[in-house]
Design a protein around this motif. Structure first.
Motif, PDB file in Angstrom:
ATOM      1  N   PHE B  13      14.415  33.320 -32.972  1.00  0.00           N
ATOM      2  CA  PHE B  13      14.166  32.162 -33.844  1.00  0.00           C
ATOM      3  C   PHE B  13      14.062  32.701 -35.251  1.00  0.00           C
ATOM      4  CE2 PHE B  13      12.098  30.927 -29.814  1.00  0.00           C
ATOM      5  CZ  PHE B  13      12.880  29.831 -29.503  1.00  0.00           C
ATOM      6  N   LEU B  16      12.427  36.123 -35.725  1.00  0.00           N
ATOM      7  CA  LEU B  16      11.560  36.441 -34.585  1.00  0.00           C
ATOM      8  C   LEU B  16      12.377  36.602 -33.298  1.00  0.00           C
ATOM      9  CD1 LEU B  16       8.405  36.373 -33.644  1.00  0.00           C
ATOM     10  CD2 LEU B  16       9.152  34.177 -32.695  1.00  0.00           C
ATOM     11  N   ALA B  18      12.329  36.350 -29.791  1.00  0.00           N
ATOM     12  CA  ALA B  18      11.452  35.795 -28.759  1.00  0.00           C
ATOM     13  C   ALA B  18      11.785  36.379 -27.394  1.00  0.00           C
ATOM     14  CB  ALA B  18      11.563  34.281 -28.723  1.00  0.00           C
ATOM     15  N   PRO B  37       0.964  37.835 -22.113  1.00  0.00           N
ATOM     16  CA  PRO B  37       0.072  37.241 -23.123  1.00  0.00           C
ATOM     17  C   PRO B  37       0.721  36.060 -23.835  1.00  0.00           C
ATOM     18  CG  PRO B  37       0.861  39.399 -23.823  1.00  0.00           C
ATOM     19  CD  PRO B  37       1.368  39.188 -22.447  1.00  0.00           C
ATOM     20  N   ASN B  38      -0.089  35.346 -24.527  1.00  0.00           N
ATOM     21  CA  ASN B  38       0.405  34.189 -25.288  1.00  0.00           C
ATOM     22  C   ASN B  38       1.479  34.618 -26.269  1.00  0.00           C
ATOM     23  OD1 ASN B  38      -0.418  31.734 -24.624  1.00  0.00           O
ATOM     24  ND2 ASN B  38      -1.904  31.488 -26.286  1.00  0.00           N
ATOM     25  N   GLY B  39       2.521  33.837 -26.371  1.00  0.00           N
ATOM     26  CA  GLY B  39       3.585  34.157 -27.326  1.00  0.00           C
ATOM     27  C   GLY B  39       4.535  35.219 -26.832  1.00  0.00           C
ATOM     28  N   ALA B  40       4.442  35.557 -25.530  1.00  0.00           N
ATOM     29  CA  ALA B  40       5.295  36.614 -25.012  1.00  0.00           C
ATOM     30  C   ALA B  40       6.736  36.141 -24.834  1.00  0.00           C
ATOM     31  CB  ALA B  40       4.746  37.115 -23.678  1.00  0.00           C
ATOM     32  N   GLY B  41       6.929  34.846 -24.752  1.00  0.00           N
ATOM     33  CA  GLY B  41       8.279  34.310 -24.583  1.00  0.00           C
ATOM     34  C   GLY B  41       8.516  33.669 -23.225  1.00  0.00           C
ATOM     35  N   LYS B  42       7.435  33.395 -22.501  1.00  0.00           N
ATOM     36  CA  LYS B  42       7.577  32.854 -21.143  1.00  0.00           C
ATOM     37  C   LYS B  42       8.205  31.459 -21.156  1.00  0.00           C
ATOM     38  CE  LYS B  42       3.113  33.118 -20.425  1.00  0.00           C
ATOM     39  NZ  LYS B  42       2.609  33.594 -21.727  1.00  0.00           N
ATOM     40  N   SER B  43       7.629  30.566 -21.994  1.00  0.00           N
ATOM     41  CA  SER B  43       8.170  29.197 -22.053  1.00  0.00           C
ATOM     42  C   SER B  43       9.597  29.216 -22.586  1.00  0.00           C
ATOM     43  CB  SER B  43       7.311  28.321 -22.951  1.00  0.00           C
ATOM     44  OG  SER B  43       6.030  28.194 -22.388  1.00  0.00           O
ATOM     45  N   THR B  44       9.838  30.101 -23.551  1.00  0.00           N
ATOM     46  CA  THR B  44      11.184  30.202 -24.112  1.00  0.00           C
ATOM     47  C   THR B  44      12.182  30.563 -23.020  1.00  0.00           C
ATOM     48  OG1 THR B  44      10.207  30.931 -26.183  1.00  0.00           O
ATOM     49  CG2 THR B  44      12.547  31.329 -25.896  1.00  0.00           C
ATOM     50  N   GLN B  85       4.770  22.643 -19.855  1.00  0.00           N
ATOM     51  CA  GLN B  85       3.435  23.113 -20.222  1.00  0.00           C
ATOM     52  C   GLN B  85       2.565  21.936 -20.678  1.00  0.00           C
ATOM     53  OE1 GLN B  85       3.663  26.517 -22.754  1.00  0.00           O
ATOM     54  NE2 GLN B  85       1.454  26.765 -22.880  1.00  0.00           N
TER      55      GLN B  85
HETATM   56  N1  LIG Z   1      11.588  26.322 -31.051  1.00  0.00           N
HETATM   57  C1  LIG Z   1      11.005  27.420 -31.576  1.00  0.00           C
HETATM   58  N2  LIG Z   1      11.247  27.725 -32.875  1.00  0.00           N
HETATM   59  C2  LIG Z   1      10.692  28.829 -33.441  1.00  0.00           C
HETATM   60  N3  LIG Z   1       9.918  29.674 -32.778  1.00  0.00           N
HETATM   61  C3  LIG Z   1       9.643  29.441 -31.466  1.00  0.00           C
HETATM   62  C4  LIG Z   1      10.184  28.283 -30.827  1.00  0.00           C
HETATM   63  N4  LIG Z   1       9.768  28.275 -29.540  1.00  0.00           N
HETATM   64  C5  LIG Z   1       8.986  29.396 -29.393  1.00  0.00           C
HETATM   65  N5  LIG Z   1       8.934  30.069 -30.546  1.00  0.00           N
HETATM   66  C6  LIG Z   1       8.234  31.345 -30.779  1.00  0.00           C
HETATM   67  O1  LIG Z   1       8.670  32.248 -29.788  1.00  0.00           O
HETATM   68  C7  LIG Z   1       7.591  33.010 -29.296  1.00  0.00           C
HETATM   69  C8  LIG Z   1       7.451  32.805 -27.807  1.00  0.00           C
HETATM   70  O2  LIG Z   1       6.899  31.549 -27.565  1.00  0.00           O
HETATM   71  P1  LIG Z   1       6.669  30.961 -26.105  1.00  0.00           P
HETATM   72  O3  LIG Z   1       7.867  31.185 -25.298  1.00  0.00           O
HETATM   73  O4  LIG Z   1       6.199  29.566 -26.227  1.00  0.00           O
HETATM   74  O5  LIG Z   1       5.453  31.866 -25.602  1.00  0.00           O
HETATM   75  P2  LIG Z   1       4.617  31.765 -24.279  1.00  0.00           P
HETATM   76  O6  LIG Z   1       4.846  33.043 -23.587  1.00  0.00           O
HETATM   77  O7  LIG Z   1       3.177  31.647 -24.717  1.00  0.00           O
HETATM   78  O8  LIG Z   1       5.071  30.572 -23.537  1.00  0.00           O
HETATM   79  C9  LIG Z   1       6.360  32.570 -30.050  1.00  0.00           C
HETATM   80  O9  LIG Z   1       6.129  33.481 -31.120  1.00  0.00           O
HETATM   81  C10 LIG Z   1       6.734  31.220 -30.581  1.00  0.00           C
HETATM   82  O10 LIG Z   1       6.075  30.970 -31.789  1.00  0.00           O
END
Ligand SMILES: Nc1ncnc2c1ncn2[C@@H]1O[C@H](COP(=O)(O)OP(=O)(O)O)[C@@H](O)[C@H]1O
Ligand SMILES: [Mg+2]
Lengths: 445, 259, 400
Positions: B13, B16, B18, B37-44, B85
């Motif tokens: 992104f 960043l 991800a 951990p939080n922000g690791a990229g799991k949801s992504t 989530q």
């Molecule tokens: N649509 C997006 N645009 C910009 N940054 C994003 C977007 N989605 C996630 N991120 C960033 O990517 C990283 C991974 O986020 P995410 O996958 O939500 O983490 P988690 O492991 O907590 O689910 C985070 O730093 C988040 O801020």
């Protein structure tokens, strides 16, 4: 009041309401025609623009109608009833029935005008519809009246089509038309501006604009003029600068504004602001022509109309007995002189009432018969005839000019020439009027 | 060969990164947990499976089809359902309708102009929805407006909506977050029984280690967009790399809630 | 016959009864009384009630269910009218072929506009539909004059070919019919001071209104309708649930376009004229007002909203100063003039102001529209009746 019955009407039978707890009921009489008046009064429908670009004309028409009703019912000073050549109107209403009226707003939209006319016919029991300040609306409402079986006495409508390809047996027009304007104006324009002229037309984009433009173009070209361009402008336009700007570079030395009402006020103002009137083109002074003039417009356009030629159906400064009588009673009631819209609608109302008196009925077919070929005088236009074949009035046409030194805000036009009827008359099957049929009078029920 | 194969997936992104060269293999019939951990990229990562995001590079194959470049509804029709989530439900519809819609989508495909039958005439759909609501213990609330339910109930409703489609792969993004302890227990039981009965493959993101260790047959640990370890639960506990990843947060053995 | 539920059947039956008795219900005042001004039971207006009812029902299928706010529905109404008039000119005065063509042409037209506009949602979708409608209006008004007759409006003439019609020997313009039944035929019934009009055209419109209403009930209760409501609440979830929302919204758009086409066709069948202003954005806005005023997403609301607005447009606009003076002539002159001056702002040309105020009041105090008002009254009534019942019960027990 409203007994709206029609051809194919099924008579009410006692069984229908039998189950309903209602008082006595009378079966509706099988009337011979739509909205035959039964009580002591007769209802007329005044359908005029109360909003939109022609609202000023509509307001003046309504004043004239109220005045006409007053005179018909014996009030006021009688106005043109005293100068009218036919003497059947006595101030006792029409056929002894007191004249009442309903009003509606055409909004200068065909749909709205028809809806309004329909409700006057269906709800209020109007036996005649009159008014309007746009040919599009006049044609739409005329068609409706033909279907419904009531008389339509057109108001201000100047398109050739109203008594040309869209003429209807139940419809009558006192006002003049585009062809007549062309025939009356062309010789005057030739005399003032010469034979070698290049004209640029701006034309309101609907039936009136089209037919007037066609008429003026034909009449001026017959005098040797050349037509450079014709641009159609939507009726709702208020800013004409983008239409006026290209005129200067077109090589034209005359601008013809086929506009009316607010349209004309705006386009003329725009043309003057562009400095068109001060220009020299092809070694000649640039000129502007407004073929259909009205005092209301001239007043709205102010200074800009000075010296500009056009034609009109009637003007309050005329000095015949009829005009004087009308101006006097209108002026007494409202404090200012009537417009040509007011004049034509007032005359139409009296003509209708007179035709009813002479035929002894409100039946549209009787009224129509009495109006067809009817010759009269004393109504401000000199000797006039309702031609039987197309229900168009034939009479002299006024060529007018914006006055250089107006003495009041109403004194803005001067009559330059009264073009005799013979010069503006045309055959019923003239190509500009061909393509329609009058049909038969329709009494409705 | 797994049912879902992820190879060399990268996603950035802006500046960043991800996801960084992520490889993942989810075996059919297993419950696979993704932690980190939080922000690791799991949801992504999950977003890349359902068509919400397209990876910059890499491939995602599901059951022999590439999931890249096709629409979310097509992916679902292939058999992938997802619990989000933050609950994604039809909040202005009733619980009952929420459950029915996925049933119809499963039966009638992505579009059918079924405008003249009555919803209530589709008895098979009603049976399915009712069974599903009994399973998640929401049958008493079936006439409630979805928006008026508690967060935990919303999650269970969303789970029921996904399960009613009999997906081949169920993706769960922190399904127990925001639930009361008792609800969490029953959710674990539900997922276990579903897995036993229907053999649905699941990928589950979870913070609650209790949940992870009682459910997962395999665990991938994600940190800063990279899979650092992938192993069976027993080997994950106390793994040095995992400890390092969670440093400064809680202990892996403990309850790693970070919200 | 269990295509619709008992409750829906009741609603349909209610609408049918109202429609059947409309000539009585809408003419409550004796013809000669001053209040006759408020009577609405004449054919033209009753036809409009039914026709705009159909229009609003169709609009509600799109807006009420999916939440997609189209600002261009008047275009489909206009297209329907033009199609119908052309059928009257070319084929015959029978309204059936005209209505069929209206619905088909409006359907195709809405397919085209919907296909493009539905690529966007929210305000962008609204703007796109508005732009298309204004374009259609401009085209009808001038460029397509040979097809539409521009500002004058398309009308039938004696010279039209009408290949299926018998030769016209009457010399009068032919009238629209349904296999010989003339739309304009009206059966007048006088009951004492009252005057009731039963018009064939109105009843034809009413039958179409009932059919339209019935179809709308079916759509509301169908899986298709449920999907449409799901679109409104969460399009994302629907996508992840395997539903392709585009064809659903497009189908809803086309269906509501066809409803508008039917309404336009009926309008031309009652009065064979089609004017371009029928397609103007103000006309589209009016449809939106009707739906919101009546109750968006409810079955009956849009029909009530349509009736409400048409009533104001046709009745309040007719109350001119003369009428007002007539009503208050019993007052002392000064007072009469003041009252007339004040009321003048709200009647006649000022009807827009009255409608605007009503609209504001309803949207603020009854966000669910007239339907919410009705259900509040209903609830209040039930509660009151409930109390009464409880009371009467207690008294009877006491007596025993
Ligand atoms: N649509 C997006 N645009 C910009 N940054 C994003 C977007 N989605 C996630 N991120 C960033 O990517 C990283 C991974 O986020 P995410 O996958 O939500 O983490 P988690 O492991 O907590 O689910 C985070 O730093 C988040 O801020
Ligand atoms: Mg996350």
């Amino acid at each position: 009041m409203s007994k709206f019955t029609r051809r194919g009407l099924i008579k009410t039978s006692a069984t229908v309401g039998a189950g309903l707890a209602m008082p006595t009921f009378i079966t509706s009489p099988l009337a011979a025609y739509t909205n035959a008046p039964t009580g002591g009064s007769v209802t007329l429908g005044f359908n005029v623009p109360q909003s939109g670009p022609y609202a000023d004309e509509g307001a003046d028409e309504l004043r004239a109608y109220k005045l006409a009703v007053e005179h018909l019912n014996g009030g006021g000073d009688g106005g043109m009833m005293n100068t009218f050549s036919s003497k059947s109107l006595t101030g006792n209403g029409i056929l002894g029935k007191k004249v009442e009226y309903v009003t509606g707003d055409t909004q200068t939209k065909s749909d709205a005008a028809r809806a309004s006319a329909k409700s006057m016919i269906e709800k209020d029991g109007a036996v005649m519809i009159t008014g309007g300040s746009s040919s599009g609306v006049a044609i739409a409402v005329q068609g409706l009246c033909q279907e419904a079986g009531v008389i339509f006495m057109a108001g201000l409508t100047h398109s050739n089509d109203t008594t040309g390809k869209d003429k209807k047996a139940n419809g009558f027009r006192h006002f003049f038309n585009g062809y007549m304007s062309g025939a009356a104006l062309a010789p005057v324009l030739e005399a003032r501006y010469g034979k070698d002229r290049n004209a640029y037309h701006l034309t309101a984009d609907y039936t009136w604009g089209w037919t007037q433009q066609e008429s003026i173009q034909a009449a001026t070209e017959a005098k040797g003029w050349n037509t450079v361009n014709n641009v159609l402008t939507p009726l709702a336009t208020t800013d004409f600068s983008s239409y006026v700007a290209p005129v200067l570079n077109s090589g034209a030395d005359v601008l013809v504004l086929n506009h009316y009402g607010g349209n004309m006020i705006n386009s003329l103002t725009s043309a003057v602001q562009f400095g068109l009137r001060d220009k020299m083109v092809n070694g000649k002074n640039f000129e502007i022509v407004v073929p259909l003039y009205s005092r209301l417009m001239a007043r709205g356009a102010g200074e800009n109309v000075k010296g500009i030629f056009g034609s009109t159906n009637w003007h309050w400064s005329l000095s015949d007995e009829g005009s004087k009588a009308f101006v006097k009673s209108f002026g007494t009631k409202y404090g200012f002189p009537p417009s040509q819209a007011a004049h034509t609608t007032y005359v139409q109302t009296l003509l209708y009432a007179d035709a009813c008196e002479r035929s002894g009925t409100f039946n549209p077919c009787g009224v129509s018969e009495a109006l067809e070929g009817f010759k009269f005088d004393g109504m401000g236009n000199g000797p006039t005839e309702y031609r039987a074949e197309d229900h168009q009035c034939f009479k002299d046409v006024l060529v007018v000019k914006g006055k250089e030194n107006p003495t009041s805000e109403f004194d803005v036009l001067e009559v330059v020439e009264i073009t005799p009827r013979s010069q503006v008359e045309y055959a019923v099957d003239h190509p500009m009027f061909a393509g329609g049929a009058l049909g038969k009078c329709n009494p409705g029920a | 060969m797994g049912i879902l194969e992820v190879q060399n997936v990268n996603k950035s992104f802006g500046g960043l990164k991800a996801l960084h060269n992520v490889n993942l293999d989810i075996e059919e019939g297993k419950i696979h947990a993704i932690i980190g951990p939080n922000g690791a990229g799991k949801s992504t990562l999950l977003n890349c499976f359902v068509g919400k995001l397209t990876p910059d590079t890499g491939t995602v194959m599901f059951d022999g089809h590439s999931l890249l470049g096709i629409k979310p509804y097509e992916i679902n029709q292939l058999g992938v359902s997802r619990v989000f989530q933050t609950p994604e439900i039809f909040s202005e519809l009733s619980v009952w309708e929420n459950t029915l819609i996925p049933c119809f989508a499963k039966r009638d495909g992505s579009f059918t102009l079924n405008a003249l039958s009555r919803v209530s005439d589709n008895k098979d759909m009603a049976e399915k929805a009712e069974k599903m609501l009994v399973d998640v213990d929401l049958i008493n609330k079936k006439d409630m407006l979805a928006s008026s339910m508690s967060r935990g109930d919303k999650r269970r409703l969303e789970m029921a909506m996904c399960l009613s489609q009999n997906p081949k792969l169920l993706l769960l993004d922190e399904p127990t977050a925001g639930m009361a302890r008792a609800d969490t227990e029953s959710t674990i039981e539900l997922l276990k029984s579903i897995q036993k009965k229907l053999k649905i493959t699941m990928a589950i993101i979870e913070h609650d280690m209790g949940v992870v260790f009682s459910l997962a047959q395999k665990i991938s640990v994600l940190a800063q967009g990279t899979v650092i370890v992938e192993d069976i639960p027993e080997n994950i506990k106390g793994h040095p790399k995992v400890k390092e990843a969670y440093l400064g947060e809680a202990q892996v053995e403990g309850n790693m809630r970070d919200d | 016959m269990n295509t619709i539920s008992k409750a829906d059947m009741k609603t349909l039956f209610f609408v049918a009864i109202i429609a059947l008795l409309a000539p009585f219900i809408l003419n409550p005042f004796p013809t000669d009384s001053g209040l006759a001004q408020f009577n609405a039971g004449y054919p033209d207006l009753m036809q409009r009630f039914a026709i705009y009812g159909i229009l609003a029902i169709g609009f509600n299928i799109l807006f009420g269910l999916t939440g997609y706010l189209s600002f261009g529905h008047a275009a489909f109404l206009g297209v329907g009218s033009y199609s119908a008039v052309w059928m009257f000119k070319l084929l015959s005065m029978n309204i059936i072929p005209a209505l069929i063509l209206s619905v088909i042409v409006a359907g195709l037209f809405s397919l085209l506009i919907g296909f493009i506009s539905l690529r966007r949602s929210g305000i962008y979708f609204s703007i796109l539909t508005l732009a298309f409608a204004q374009m259609s209006f401009a085209l009808a008004y001038s460029v397509l004059t040979p097809l539409t007759n521009g500002e004058t409006g398309l009308q039938i003439t004696l010279n039209d070919p009408r290949i299926l019609a018998a030769e016209n020997v009457s010399g009068n313009l032919p009238v629209t019919t349904l296999f010989g039944l003339e739309m304009r035929d009206t059966w007048a019934m006088q009951v004492g001071a009252w005057d009731f009009q039963f018009n064939i055209g109105y009843y034809i419109c009413a039958i179409f209104l009932l059919l339209a209403f019935y179809l709308s009930i079916r759509i509301f209760r169908s899986p298709f309708g449920m999907m449409l409501r799901a679109v409104k609440t969460n399009q994302n979830r629907l996508n992840y649930t395997g539903i392709n929302t585009r064809p659903y919204t497009l189908a809803a758009f086309v269906i509501s376009g066809m409803y508008a086409g039917l309404a336009g066709g009926l309008m031309a069948s009652m009065d064979p004229l089609a004017g371009a202003e029928r397609m103007q954005w103000t006309a589209s806005g009016e449809i939106v007002l009707m739906t919101i005023l009546g109750g968006t997403g409810t079955l009956l609301g849009p029909v009530m909203g349509a009736g409400f607005i048409k009533y104001f447009e046709n009745i309040f606009s007719k109350i001119n100063d003369t009428v007002l003076h007539g009503w208050f002539s019993w007052m002392p002159d000064g007072l009469e003039n003041i009252i007339v001056w004040v009321l003048h702002l709200f009647t006649g040309k000022g009807w827009h102001l009255t409608l605007g105020i009503m609209f504001m009041l309803i949207v603020i105090f009854l966000p669910g529209g007239l339907m919410e008002g009705m259900s509040r009254i209903g609830n209040w009534w039930k509660r009151r009746k409930g109390d009464d019942d409880a009371e009467s019960k207690s008294t009877t027990t006491a007596a025993e």
